[in-house]
Design an enzyme around this catalytic site. Structure first.
Site, PDB file in Angstrom:
ATOM      1  N   CYS A   1       0.899  -1.163   0.000  1.00 45.75           N
ATOM      2  CA  CYS A   1       0.000   0.000   0.000  1.00 45.75           C
ATOM      3  C   CYS A   1       0.934   1.207   0.000  1.00 45.75           C
ATOM      4  CB  CYS A   1      -0.976  -0.044   1.174  1.00 45.75           C
ATOM      5  SG  CYS A   1      -0.227  -0.259   2.806  1.00 45.75           S
ATOM      6  N   LEU A   2       0.571   2.324   0.610  1.00 48.65           N
ATOM      7  CA  LEU A   2       1.488   3.467   0.569  1.00 48.65           C
ATOM      8  C   LEU A   2       2.692   3.276   1.491  1.00 48.65           C
ATOM      9  CD1 LEU A   2      -0.636   6.744   0.305  1.00 48.65           C
ATOM     10  CD2 LEU A   2       0.621   5.518  -1.468  1.00 48.65           C
TER      11      LEU A   2
END
Length: 253
Positions: free
Chosen positions: A170-171
């Site tokens: 994800c980020l």
């Protein structure tokens, strides 16, 4: 591309005010949702999904040069420890978006990238498959509907003698991607949420899952095992974000 909202979420502390029976809304599986998710242009919360396609991976040097041009809050995505590759199982890895570099993908022989974001682009490269789960890190998104199909897909890749090295990101590699890996471990290894969480945290200490997704995983545990084995107050206490992304990144500067 602005990362501020997501960064702020990584700096917040988890809500610890829950009871053992407080799992929130009841979610259900949605057959075919993973295939549909590849074509979605908006998340259920209305965020526009990044449909840009890239056919090459940036090098670590290119991303470090990019980091110098970004506001400090956005630049943390390209800092350690979030860009580190964390091996969770023999063929399964976790990282943040900044860890998806040419060097990391080659060194770890990655053949599948699972992106649990709406913000990042689509990877279209020979020899590497790509799966997207377009959700925001707000805990109100229904990630539960993806758990079964995505767990089965990951199992198909990394188990059953296929031995396909797969990375989930994800980020920051702290919340959304971790949620997916926890669901996979719970289903494939028949683990309680508590045991799966301990396994992942041992291999990637920076994890901090959104409390809303913890509740969805607690519901999934009951669905898989027929009972709730994990006490929510215990797991959320373990999961509490005691250190912000800013403080973590500062330790590696």
């Amino acid at each position: 591309m602005c990362w501020r909202c997501c960064w702020c979420l990584c700096c917040c502390c988890c809500d610890n005010s829950v009871t053992n029976d407080d799992i929130g809304p009841i979610y259900s599986q949605e057959p075919g949702c993973l295939e549909k998710g590849q074509q979605l242009t908006k998340t259920s919360g209305g965020h526009s999904v990044n449909m840009q396609t890239v056919n090459r991976l940036s090098t670590s040097r290119e991303l470090q040069e990019l980091k110098k041009t970004l506001p400090k809050m956005d630049a943390y995505i390209y800092c350690r420890p979030f860009i580190d590759f964390s091996q969770i199982a023999e063929h399964l890895f976790l990282t943040g978006y900044g860890g998806i570099t040419n060097e990391n993908i080659k060194y770890n022989s990655i053949k599948c990238i699972v992106s649990v974001t709406y913000e990042t682009p689509v990877y279209a490269m020979d020899g590497i498959s790509f799966i997207r789960v377009p959700v925001a890190d707000n805990g109100k998104e229904n990630m539960y509907k993806y758990f079964d199909e995505l767990s089965d897909k990951i199992a198909e890749l990394v188990d059953n003698n296929n031995n396909t090295n797969t990375v989930v990101h994800c980020l920051f590699g702290r919340s959304r991607s971790v949620t997916v890996v926890l669901a996979y471990l719970m289903k494939s290894q028949r683990l309680s949420l508590d045991k799966a969480f301990d396994l992942v945290k041992f291999n990637r200490p920076v994890i901090a899952v959104n409390p809303g997704y913890i509740r969805q995983l607690a519901q999934y545990e009951r669905y898989l095992l027929g009972e709730r084995l994990t006490k929510l107050d215990v797991i959320i206490a373990k999961n509490k974000r005691l250190v912000s992304a800013k403080e973590l990144a500062a330790k590696y500067e």
